[in-house]
Motif scaffolding. Structure first.
Motif, PDB file in Angstrom:
ATOM      1  N   ARG A 503       0.829  -1.202   0.000  1.00  0.00           N
ATOM      2  CA  ARG A 503       0.000   0.000   0.000  1.00  0.00           C
ATOM      3  C   ARG A 503       0.870   1.261   0.000  1.00  0.00           C
ATOM      4  O   ARG A 503       0.496   2.281  -0.592  1.00  0.00           O
ATOM      5  CB  ARG A 503      -0.940   0.000   1.205  1.00  0.00           C
ATOM      6  N   HIS A 504       2.001   1.189   0.703  1.00  0.00           N
ATOM      7  CA  HIS A 504       2.898   2.347   0.705  1.00  0.00           C
ATOM      8  C   HIS A 504       3.438   2.598  -0.706  1.00  0.00           C
ATOM      9  O   HIS A 504       3.522   3.757  -1.155  1.00  0.00           O
ATOM     10  CB  HIS A 504       4.065   2.123   1.663  1.00  0.00           C
ATOM     11  N   ILE A 505       3.811   1.534  -1.406  1.00  0.00           N
ATOM     12  CA  ILE A 505       4.327   1.687  -2.772  1.00  0.00           C
ATOM     13  C   ILE A 505       3.268   2.321  -3.680  1.00  0.00           C
ATOM     14  O   ILE A 505       3.570   3.201  -4.510  1.00  0.00           O
ATOM     15  CB  ILE A 505       4.776   0.324  -3.329  1.00  0.00           C
ATOM     16  N   THR A 506       2.021   1.902  -3.483  1.00  0.00           N
ATOM     17  CA  THR A 506       0.924   2.481  -4.271  1.00  0.00           C
ATOM     18  C   THR A 506       0.800   3.976  -4.007  1.00  0.00           C
ATOM     19  O   THR A 506       0.662   4.786  -4.937  1.00  0.00           O
ATOM     20  CB  THR A 506      -0.403   1.782  -3.927  1.00  0.00           C
ATOM     21  N   ARG A 507       0.866   4.373  -2.729  1.00  0.00           N
ATOM     22  CA  ARG A 507       0.779   5.801  -2.396  1.00  0.00           C
ATOM     23  C   ARG A 507       1.982   6.558  -2.934  1.00  0.00           C
ATOM     24  O   ARG A 507       1.882   7.714  -3.342  1.00  0.00           O
ATOM     25  CB  ARG A 507       0.667   5.972  -0.866  1.00  0.00           C
ATOM     26  N   LEU A 508       3.145   5.902  -2.886  1.00  0.00           N
ATOM     27  CA  LEU A 508       4.356   6.528  -3.404  1.00  0.00           C
ATOM     28  C   LEU A 508       4.228   6.796  -4.906  1.00  0.00           C
ATOM     29  O   LEU A 508       4.609   7.870  -5.405  1.00  0.00           O
ATOM     30  CB  LEU A 508       5.561   5.618  -3.133  1.00  0.00           C
ATOM     31  N   GLN A 509       3.622   5.856  -5.605  1.00  0.00           N
ATOM     32  CA  GLN A 509       3.421   6.018  -7.052  1.00  0.00           C
ATOM     33  C   GLN A 509       2.446   7.154  -7.362  1.00  0.00           C
ATOM     34  O   GLN A 509       2.525   7.796  -8.416  1.00  0.00           O
ATOM     35  CB  GLN A 509       2.925   4.707  -7.665  1.00  0.00           C
ATOM     36  N   LYS A 510       1.544   7.379  -6.418  1.00  0.00           N
ATOM     37  CA  LYS A 510       0.557   8.452  -6.602  1.00  0.00           C
ATOM     38  C   LYS A 510       1.054   9.773  -6.012  1.00  0.00           C
ATOM     39  O   LYS A 510       0.282  10.734  -5.917  1.00  0.00           O
ATOM     40  CB  LYS A 510      -0.761   8.078  -5.930  1.00  0.00           C
ATOM     41  N   SER A 511       2.317   9.777  -5.565  1.00  0.00           N
ATOM     42  CA  SER A 511       2.913  10.982  -4.946  1.00  0.00           C
ATOM     43  C   SER A 511       2.178  11.394  -3.676  1.00  0.00           C
ATOM     44  O   SER A 511       2.152  12.562  -3.308  1.00  0.00           O
ATOM     45  CB  SER A 511       2.932  12.147  -5.944  1.00  0.00           C
ATOM     46  N   GLU A 512       1.561  10.402  -3.005  1.00  0.00           N
ATOM     47  CA  GLU A 512       0.869  10.682  -1.743  1.00  0.00           C
ATOM     48  C   GLU A 512       1.782  10.427  -0.540  1.00  0.00           C
ATOM     49  O   GLU A 512       1.384  10.615   0.603  1.00  0.00           O
ATOM     50  CB  GLU A 512      -0.378   9.805  -1.625  1.00  0.00           C
ATOM     51  N   CYS A 513       2.985   9.997  -0.836  1.00  0.00           N
ATOM     52  CA  CYS A 513       3.938   9.710   0.238  1.00  0.00           C
ATOM     53  C   CYS A 513       5.349   9.985  -0.269  1.00  0.00           C
ATOM     54  O   CYS A 513       5.544  10.256  -1.455  1.00  0.00           O
ATOM     55  CB  CYS A 513       3.802   8.240   0.674  1.00  0.00           C
ATOM     56  N   THR A 514       6.351   9.943   0.624  1.00  0.00           N
ATOM     57  CA  THR A 514       7.726  10.241   0.233  1.00  0.00           C
ATOM     58  C   THR A 514       8.620   9.025   0.473  1.00  0.00           C
ATOM     59  O   THR A 514       8.299   8.118   1.251  1.00  0.00           O
ATOM     60  CB  THR A 514       8.279  11.423   1.046  1.00  0.00           C
ATOM     61  N   ILE A 515       9.786   9.029  -0.188  1.00  0.00           N
ATOM     62  CA  ILE A 515      10.749   7.945  -0.013  1.00  0.00           C
ATOM     63  C   ILE A 515      11.259   7.916   1.423  1.00  0.00           C
ATOM     64  O   ILE A 515      11.447   6.847   2.012  1.00  0.00           O
ATOM     65  CB  ILE A 515      11.912   8.112  -1.007  1.00  0.00           C
ATOM     66  N   GLU A 516      11.477   9.119   1.998  1.00  0.00           N
ATOM     67  CA  GLU A 516      11.964   9.192   3.381  1.00  0.00           C
ATOM     68  C   GLU A 516      10.997   8.517   4.337  1.00  0.00           C
ATOM     69  O   GLU A 516      11.401   7.751   5.216  1.00  0.00           O
ATOM     70  CB  GLU A 516      12.183  10.649   3.786  1.00  0.00           C
ATOM     71  N   LEU A 517       9.692   8.785   4.161  1.00  0.00           N
ATOM     72  CA  LEU A 517       8.689   8.117   4.987  1.00  0.00           C
ATOM     73  C   LEU A 517       8.704   6.601   4.741  1.00  0.00           C
ATOM     74  O   LEU A 517       8.441   5.802   5.645  1.00  0.00           O
ATOM     75  CB  LEU A 517       7.302   8.680   4.700  1.00  0.00           C
ATOM     76  N   GLY A 518       9.030   6.226   3.512  1.00  0.00           N
ATOM     77  CA  GLY A 518       9.101   4.801   3.177  1.00  0.00           C
ATOM     78  C   GLY A 518      10.181   4.082   3.971  1.00  0.00           C
ATOM     79  O   GLY A 518       9.974   2.958   4.444  1.00  0.00           O
ATOM     80  N   PHE A 519      11.366   4.718   4.125  1.00  0.00           N
ATOM     81  CA  PHE A 519      12.436   4.120   4.922  1.00  0.00           C
ATOM     82  C   PHE A 519      12.012   3.955   6.387  1.00  0.00           C
ATOM     83  O   PHE A 519      12.263   2.926   7.013  1.00  0.00           O
ATOM     84  CB  PHE A 519      13.700   4.976   4.832  1.00  0.00           C
ATOM     85  N   VAL A 520      11.375   5.008   6.902  1.00  0.00           N
ATOM     86  CA  VAL A 520      10.918   4.959   8.298  1.00  0.00           C
ATOM     87  C   VAL A 520       9.868   3.868   8.472  1.00  0.00           C
ATOM     88  O   VAL A 520       9.905   3.093   9.432  1.00  0.00           O
ATOM     89  CB  VAL A 520      10.351   6.332   8.730  1.00  0.00           C
ATOM     90  N   LEU A 521       8.913   3.785   7.551  1.00  0.00           N
ATOM     91  CA  LEU A 521       7.869   2.768   7.621  1.00  0.00           C
ATOM     92  C   LEU A 521       8.465   1.363   7.540  1.00  0.00           C
ATOM     93  O   LEU A 521       8.046   0.458   8.265  1.00  0.00           O
ATOM     94  CB  LEU A 521       6.856   2.968   6.486  1.00  0.00           C
ATOM     95  N   SER A 522       9.470   1.191   6.685  1.00  0.00           N
ATOM     96  CA  SER A 522      10.109  -0.123   6.545  1.00  0.00           C
ATOM     97  C   SER A 522      10.740  -0.566   7.861  1.00  0.00           C
ATOM     98  O   SER A 522      10.582  -1.725   8.282  1.00  0.00           O
ATOM     99  CB  SER A 522      11.167  -0.072   5.452  1.00  0.00           C
ATOM    100  N   ASP A 523      11.439   0.373   8.528  1.00  0.00           N
ATOM    101  CA  ASP A 523      12.050   0.048   9.824  1.00  0.00           C
ATOM    102  C   ASP A 523      10.979  -0.304  10.856  1.00  0.00           C
ATOM    103  O   ASP A 523      11.137  -1.241  11.640  1.00  0.00           O
ATOM    104  CB  ASP A 523      12.871   1.224  10.332  1.00  0.00           C
ATOM    105  N   MET A 524       9.878   0.452  10.847  1.00  0.00           N
ATOM    106  CA  MET A 524       8.790   0.218  11.796  1.00  0.00           C
ATOM    107  C   MET A 524       8.162  -1.157  11.573  1.00  0.00           C
ATOM    108  O   MET A 524       7.963  -1.931  12.518  1.00  0.00           O
ATOM    109  CB  MET A 524       7.717   1.311  11.655  1.00  0.00           C
TER     110      MET A 524
END
Length: 579
Positions: A503-524
């Motif tokens: 779901r994060h990748i989908t939001r990232l593709q829609k520019s609804e999220c950032t790569i930086e948030l993606g790294f943080v989410l992955s760690d979480m």
């Protein structure tokens, strides 16, 4: 008495002490599983404590072992000082059972039934049964029973050897004159105390005194002060055991000493006052094994009648002797003295493991709460808890490894293996709590903000992890049904992790999220998944060790069987934690 009689005496003494140690160890091991139940029945009622001490000592044939156990219990917090007083008093009386058993060597008579009661008649039969049970039985309990019988046979044979070896001393005037010296009350008490302190067993010391009655030179005038000294000497084991222990453990050892010293200071003068005024008909008669057992028991019964009503005074005296110190710690203690009773030591480890689990899960829960409401002091507390959990793992791991080197029953070995696996996973869970905290602190420092959808998804997964921790805690405390539900929930959490990443990748593709948030989410998500995985390891270990197996993959496979309820549990959790 010639050179060969001396060799026979040494050999008999060695066999006697070895047999007593073998029998006591086997009795303790055989009764070990029930000691948990007995221990759980302890109350502040001194009468119940007295009966407990009497029963345990009668079973394991050693007041020294019982009092050392009591010191360990008090030191570990399993028993308080007030409870210990009654148990110690019961142990003092319980040790007299051995002297009555050993008095059988003095039975005389020609009738068939009297002959049957003589050790030389029934000991060979017990030895044969013991060999059969120990050598040809695979069941651990039957093997222990065999060792009990073998130990008893060896000690009785050693007793007979000693009696036969010293019989020739009846006609040696020099030996008789030496024994007459012990009729001096002070010297007799000192000899009894020192000799018993050296061999650290009043039962063995009394048994040797009974064997010496074969010389005919042991009168009751000699035996009485020696027996009183033997009761003081047996306190050495508890005193040595209490070195370096908590203040209450040292006080428990002092109560044991004071009980026997005070009893001797009261009863020895009374005995000689009555002897010099009224007189006892038996004082200068040759003692017999039965007579020694009677004197030993009567001394203990009178001492109990005098001192049992004064148990609180004994407590106060011990408290005055061992004063409070700033160095005394109230933290949980794993006492190596408990290793003499492995089942009790394991029960103590299980309780501390449960405490460790609570601390580990508390650290994780506090880390989750930081995501909702960040607080610097809470972060410090989480790291403190993680350090405490590390100390628990070190303490438990070291203790369990030492315990595993002892001769353990099959179920006890399984319990040790279970705990060693569990504490490693619990320590890793607390580590991931700190890792989760690091993620939250990064979010806070960088002022990062997830979308509402991402926050809602994270809440679902965190709630699922909270649930798996709850089930794991229940499984540690013995809830097998909860343990069975951990694995399906862990599988669902794995799926949730993959879904959240997608779901994060989908939001990232829609520019609804950032790569930086993606790294943080992955760690979480990694941290949450690892916490869940370690919980599954804990529950799986509990389930497997109960079946004396350690194949986690085989266990997981069996859980997924059609009749295991795995599918139903998975479906239930999938509905409960729906994105």
């Amino acid at each position: 008495m010639d050179f060969f009689d001396v060799l026979a005496l040494i050999g008999g003494l060695a066999l006697f002490l070895f047999g007593m140690n073998l029998m006591g160890t086997a009795l303790e091991k055989r009764a070990g599983n029930k000691l948990k139940t007995i221990l759980a029945s302890i109350t502040s009622n001194p009468i119940k404590g007295f009966l407990l001490g009497l029963a345990v000592t009668a079973v394991i044939q050693s007041s020294s072992a019982t009092t050392v156990m009591v010191v360990g219990f008090v030191n570990s917090g399993l028993m308080n000082l007030h409870q210990a007083v009654g148990v110690i008093m019961g142990a003092n009386l319980g040790t007299s059972v051995t002297s009555w058993i050993l008095s059988l060597t003095g039975i005389e008579g020609e009738s068939f039934w009297i002959q049957i009661l003589k050790p030389e008649s029934f000991t060979p039969v017990l030895a044969f049964i013991g060999v059969v049970l120990y050598a040809f039985q695979k069941n651990a309990k039957r093997k222990d029973t065999g060792l009990i019988l073998l130990g008893f046979a060896v000690l009785m044979y050693g007793m007979e050897m000693m009696s036969d070896a010293v019989y020739g001393l009846r006609s040696v005037p020099e030996f008789t004159s030496i024994l007459t010296m012990f009729s001096n009350p002070i010297l007799g008490v000192i000899v009894g105390t020192v000799f018993t302190a050296v061999i650290q067993s009043s039962s063995a010391s009394v048994g040797i005194l009974q064997a010496l009655t074969a010389t005919g030179g042991i009168t009751y005038a000699v035996a009485v002060p020696v027996i009183m000294g033997q009761n003081i000497g047996t306190c050495i084991s508890a005193l040595i055991s209490s070195i370096g222990a908590s203040k209450n453990a040292r006080r428990a050892a002092m109560i044991h000493l004071y009980f026997n010293v005070i009893a001797t200071l009261i009863l020895l003068p009374v005995f000689y006052i009555i002897e010099h005024t009224i007189g006892f008909a038996f004082t200068y008669e040759a003692a017999t094994p039965l007579g020694i057992a009677v004197v030993h028991t009567v001394f203990k019964i009178i001492a109990l009648a005098i001192l049992m009503p004064c148990n609180k005074l004994l407590e106060k005296l011990a408290v005055l002797s061992v004063k409070d110190s700033k160095k005394d710690s109230e933290m949980p203690v794993l006492d190596e003295r408990l290793m003499t009773t492995p089942s009790v030591a394991i029960e103590r480890c299980r309780n501390i493991t449960s405490e460790m689990a609570e601390l580990s899960f508390e650290a994780v829960q506090m880390a989750f709460n930081q995501l909702k409401e960040f607080n610097t002091k809470s972060g410090e507390r989480i790291r403190e808890l993680e350090n405490v959990v590390d100390k628990y793992e070190d303490m438990l791991g070291t203790y369990l490894v030492k315990l595993s080197s002892h001769s353990l029953r099959e179920e006890d070995s399984a319990e040790v293996a279970k705990l060693l696996h569990i504490i490693g996973d619990l320590e890793r869970i607390s580590d991931h709590g700190v890792i989760f905290l690091d993620v939250v602190e990064e979010i806070e420092d960088k002022k990062l903000d997830f979308s509402e959808d991402a926050k809602a998804e994270q809440t679902v997964m965190i709630t699922a992890v909270e649930k798996i921790m709850e089930l794991t805690m229940s499984s540690i405390n013995g809830d097998e049904a909860a343990a069975k539900e951990v694995e399906p929930l862990d599988q669902l959490i794995d799926k949730l992790q993959n879904d959240l990443r997608a779901r994060h990748i989908t939001r990232l593709q829609k520019s609804e999220c950032t790569i930086e948030l993606g790294f943080v989410l992955s760690d979480m998500l990694t941290s949450l998944e690892r916490i869940s995985g370690h919980c599954a390891n804990v529950a799986g270990c509990i389930m497997e060790i109960s079946q004396y197996s350690l194949g986690l993959h085989e266990h997981t496979h069996s859980l997924k069987g059609a009749d295991s309820g795995y599918a139903q549990s998975y479906a239930k959790f999938a509905e409960q934690f729906k994105l």
